[in-house]
Enzyme design. Structure first.
Site, PDB file in Angstrom:
ATOM      1  N   HIS A 242     -52.282 -10.800  45.980  1.00  0.00           N
ATOM      2  CA  HIS A 242     -52.671 -11.850  46.923  1.00  0.00           C
ATOM      3  C   HIS A 242     -51.917 -13.151  46.674  1.00  0.00           C
ATOM      4  O   HIS A 242     -52.344 -14.209  47.141  1.00  0.00           O
ATOM      5  CB  HIS A 242     -54.181 -12.093  46.849  1.00  0.00           C
ATOM      6  N   HIS A 765     -26.781 -43.807  26.562  1.00  0.00           N
ATOM      7  CA  HIS A 765     -26.871 -42.818  25.487  1.00  0.00           C
ATOM      8  C   HIS A 765     -27.361 -41.469  25.993  1.00  0.00           C
ATOM      9  O   HIS A 765     -27.798 -40.637  25.203  1.00  0.00           O
ATOM     10  CB  HIS A 765     -27.790 -43.327  24.380  1.00  0.00           C
TER      11      HIS A 765
END
Length: 916
Positions: A242, A765
């Site tokens: 389902h 960075h």
């Protein structure tokens, strides 16, 4: 001769005993040694419980080993808490339930773990032998309810890897009241007609991850119950079954909600549903929000996308009522495939609590090789990209001026709509008048009506020439995204209406009208359908203008001055207080100009939703010391349902950076904008420049969307991270240009379910997970995805770093994919020896456990010869690292890689060569 024979036999005997007793090492308990029989007939329940008692009672980590064979088990409860936090159950055999379903069918669980911590199950098969019970139920006889094959309750730190569950009587695997659960490589199988055999059920649990799982059942592949928070489902194949279902919710009036659920990279084959949210049609305070469905393939699915808020099985306990469950912030992205029914998208929401902020993006669903259809009731949202079936989500016809919409704009729009409709009706009346007076020939020339073409580009020059009242409205992003499309639809319907009137030959003479009225019926149906669509488009157009609009609190009305010199802090605080206290949704509006603001706190909780729209620039004092040691500039605390639109923040941090670099005694600095303990926040279109410290901080928050932000500072500005996320769940960062002097995005402890998409980073960075492990008792990081990113000239690309000291922290389930590196110094980096200035950690090793990290489709250039560096901890080696399709070069040649204390796999094209 005897001596030679002995010398040959001794090694063989040694190997025999080594093989026979390899699993009976200290801390390992073999169930066969404790009396179980691998014949599938002898009851081995007591032997398994004895093995559990010894492993659970051990003060050190312990293992329960189940060798090959079939072991018959009745109901077994594995009770905690244990004396250690690491019990491993290694199963090479099959655990079978009694063939008579009545033996265990009246109990809740077959195998049940309760109050356990750190239990892992690897391998093995569970055979619930449920076919007899299914047959009993399908026959309509009086049968026991059935039992769940494997259940966990009030447990934490659970791992299940490579387990197979077959033919469960009821649910296969259930987690109730659990924390930090991971399932990987699990297979679940039962007949498509087996009743209530849900594959995996999760409720009242948080931080649950389901990966690489294949499920075929007679009910939901994965069902999500009340109280679920932080569920991540990825790489799941579902069918038959389902589908994946959130709910049923709202069965009880007082019920915990569901939030922060992600389903990605899933395939549904022949299922009744694909992605479903359902709730009972009865009052409840339940909710479902921050749900993401993305990268999903549907193959002949009956209901690929469905929200059903009128669930009422057998019409018992809810007829005539409305669901109280509030469904909001649900995104369907990149959903494609085939529907087994004509209606592929169905939103049947509650009239009392309509669904809100439903987003469809790049959805393509077909039915029998044609575009499927869609149905919407009481749903509000937006559609972007290619969306098939075509859909406009709206809730009501808006009849009042609201928010920032100016009266001239409304008047012009009303005039346009009324004029077109009046003209259409006038022509139709003329046409029917002539029918009654004249005889028209059926072969008369057909009238050609030119259809308008959809606008592809909004005329910017025309916008500039528009009157100010209309311009402020038309420049709104919701207007630009939807107005041209809706106006085109309106014009097209009008033209079709005129063509219908002009070209229909209703009858050749007046006499024909009365003998045969059947010719008139198709025309009436077409006319009614066209008028219906016309009204729908008009209603949608007005809805686009009125959704999310609310009474505005203009900061200038509270005394703010847009001169960049006058302190406007208190004016902003007063505007916030007014909006926060309003019982209805409110807007704080900041017009164009520069507004000087000192350190300010916007505190919640508030009584309703707040939209903070900033068309101007917020500037900090020129003297960086004015912000003092507060640590923040603009701070939001304990707010819920906040939308921040636009804004330029100028923190004027250059003076502070100079102080820091000079080594003088400086204040700690201030983060530009911070959110602490906030929920359901949207930040869109934000620009932040020259922050003293981090630009944007998200701390201890849930369900945050950061979209289309631009954060900039010079590459030498210290600690100016772009976005920092920590102790937060369900954060999405979509579309950002980040140029800073530190990490573009830094990810701290306690981060879960973080999605980063379309990121441009550099200088800076890179994107960094960590530093982690600074404290010995520290929360970990899991379920992090970075996709579609470009790094340019950054110090790092994708980095994970931890302190070289003892810690129980972790990093797991991380994906870096579809990334371009342009002259990046360390494109791929794991550093577990982080120890700045050698303070507090020399000669120690990191305790942070890094596992299940995937690097996929990463290409570009490295600024250093070594493009991949994995420097992991010798005491906690990295595991489950995956490299796939990596191409990184240095000076037009293959770069190199380096590995320490790491395990993993490599596949596809790899440059440099894998060191794993």
């Amino acid at each position: 001769m005897a001596t030679q024979l002995t010398s040959l036999l001794l090694p063989l005997l040694f190997l025999f005993f080594l093989t026979a007793f390899s699993s009976v090492t200290p801390g390992t308990y073999n169930v066969v040694t404790l009396g179980s029989k691998p014949d599938g007939k002898t009851d081995s329940t007591k032997a398994f419980l004895a093995a559990w008692a010894r492993a659970c009672g051990s003060v050190t980590s312990a293992t329960i080993y189940v060798p090959s064979g079939r072991f018959l088990l009745k109901n077994a409860v594995f009770q905690g808490p244990c004396k250690n936090s690491r019990v491993s159950i290694r199963i090479d055999g099959t655990l079978v339930a009694p063939s008579d379903y009545r033996v265990i069918g009246a109990t809740d669980n077959w195998l049940f773990f309760q109050h356990v911590d750190g239990v892992s199950i690897s391998g093995g098969v569970l055979d619930g032998q449920g076919t007899g019970l299914w047959a009993c139920k399908n026959s309509g006889k009086n049968c026991p309810s059935g039992t769940t094959s494997l259940g966990f309750s009030n447990s934490k730190n659970i791992e299940i890897n490579g387990l197979t569950s077959l033919n469960s009587q009821l649910y296969h695997i259930v987690f109730n009241g659990c924390i930090n659960v991971k399932l990987q490589g699990v297979k679940v199988s039962a007949s498509g007609n087996s009743p209530n055999t849900d594959g995996i059920h999760v409720q009242l649990s948080r931080s649950v991850t389901i990966l690489n799982t294949k499920i075929g059942t007679g009910d939901d592949c994965v069902s999500v119950g009340p109280g679920t928070n932080g569920l991540w489902i990825e790489n799941v194949a579902c069918g038959p079954g389902h589908g994946i279902s959130i709910g049923s919710l709202g069965k009880n009036s007082q019920e915990a909600g569901v939030q922060n659920v992600t389903v990605k990279t899933a395939t549904f084959t022949g299922t009744q549903n694909g992605l479903r949210i359902k709730s009972w049609g009865r009052p409840s305070n339940g909710f479902a929000n921050n749900i993401h469905f993305q990268h999903v393939v549907m193959q002949n699915v009956q209901n690929p996308i469905i929200i059903d808020q009128n669930y009422c099985p057998d019409n018992q306990g809810c007829p005539g009522q409305n669901s109280g469950v509030k469904i909001s912030d649900v995104t369907y992205q990149d959903i494609h495939g085939t529907s087994a029914t004509e209606v592929a998208v169905k939103f049947d929401c509650s009239s009392k609590n309509p669904c809100s902020n439903i987003k469809l993006e790049d959805v393509k669903l077909t039915y029998k090789n044609q575009q499927a259809s869609a149905s919407c009731i009481h749903a509000v949202g937006s559609a972007d990209g290619v969306v098939q079936p075509g859909i406009i989500i709206s809730m009501f016809f808006c009849t009042k001026v609201c928010g920032e919409i100016k009266a001239p704009s409304i008047i012009l729009l009303l005039f346009f709509l009324i004029f077109n409709l009046s003209l259409s009706l006038f022509i139709s009346l003329l046409y029917f008048f002539f029918i009654s007076k004249n005889q028209w020939r059926s072969d008369r020339p057909q009238m050609e009506v030119e259809l308008p073409q959809p606008p592809s580009v909004i005329d910017e020059e025309a916008n500039k020439k528009t009157k100010s009242g209309i311009k402020s409205w038309a420049s709104h992003p919701r207007f630009n995204a939807n107005y041209p499309r809706l106006i085109f639809r309106y014009q097209r319907l009008i033209s079709n209406y005129l063509r219908l009137i002009a070209n229909r030959d209703l009858l050749s003479t007046t006499r024909d009208l009365f003998p045969d009225t059947r010719n008139l019926l198709p025309v009436i149906r077409d006319l009614l359908s066209t008028i219906r669509d016309l009204l729908q488009a008009t209603r949608d157009l007005f809805s686009e203008f009125c959704i999310n609009r609310s009474p505005a609190n203009n900061v200038i009305s509270f005394g703010a001055k847009p001169d960049g010199k006058t302190d406007s802090t208190q004016s902003f605080v007063k505007a916030w207080a007014s909006a926060c206290a309003s019982p209805q949704a409110s807007t704080i509006y900041v017009p164009k100009g520069r507004y000087l603001i000192k350190a300010v706190v916007f505190r919640g909780p508030c009584k309703n939703r707040i939209t903070f729209q900033i068309d101007g620039t917020i500037v900090a004092p020129t003297d960086y010391r004015a912000l003092g040691n507060s640590g923040y500039w603009i701070l939001f605390i304990e707010v819920d349902r906040l939308i921040l639109i636009g804004a330029t923040l100028d923190a004027k941090g250059a003076g502070f950076w100079t102080c820091r670099k000079s080594g003088k005694n400086c204040p700690v600095g201030a983060r530009s904008i911070t959110f602490n303990w906030a929920n359901n926040v949207v930040i869109t279109g934000l620009t932040s420049i020259n922050s003293q410290l981090a630009h944007l901080v998200i701390n201890s928050c849930n369900n945050v969307l950061v979209r289309s932000v631009k954060l900039t500072a010079p590459d030498q500005s210290p600690n100016t991270d772009g976005i920092h996320v920590q102790s937060s769940t369900g954060v999405t960062i979509s579309g950002g240009t980040l140029r800073t002097g530190d990490d573009c995005i830094s990810i701290g402890p306690g981060t879960r379910n973080l999605l980063m998409n379309n990121i441009k980073c550099g200088p800076g960075h890179g994107v960094s997970i960590g530093s982690l492990g600074k404290d010995i008792n520290e929360d970990g990081v899991q379920n992090v995805t970075l996709t579609n990113a470009v790094f340019t000239g950054s110090d790092n690309g994708v980095r994970i770093k931890s302190w070289a000291r003892s810690s129980n922290s972790f990093v797991r389930n991380v994906v870096f994919q579809n990334i371009i590196m342009n002259n990046v110094e360390n494109p791929i980096l794991i550093d577990q020896n982080y120890c700045p200035n050698n303070q507090g950690c020399p000669r120690q090793t990191s305790g942070v456990k890094i596992s299940q990290v995937t690097y996929r489709n990463i290409k570009g250039t490295s600024a250093t010869p070594e493009a991949i560096t994995f420097d992991c901890s010798p005491s906690s080696p990295c595991g489950g690292i995956r490299l796939q399709d990596i191409k990184l070069t240095y000076m037009n040649k293959a770069a190199t890689s380096s590995c320490k204390n790491i395990g993993g796999t490599s596949s596809g094209l790899l440059m440099p060569e894998s060191c794993l």
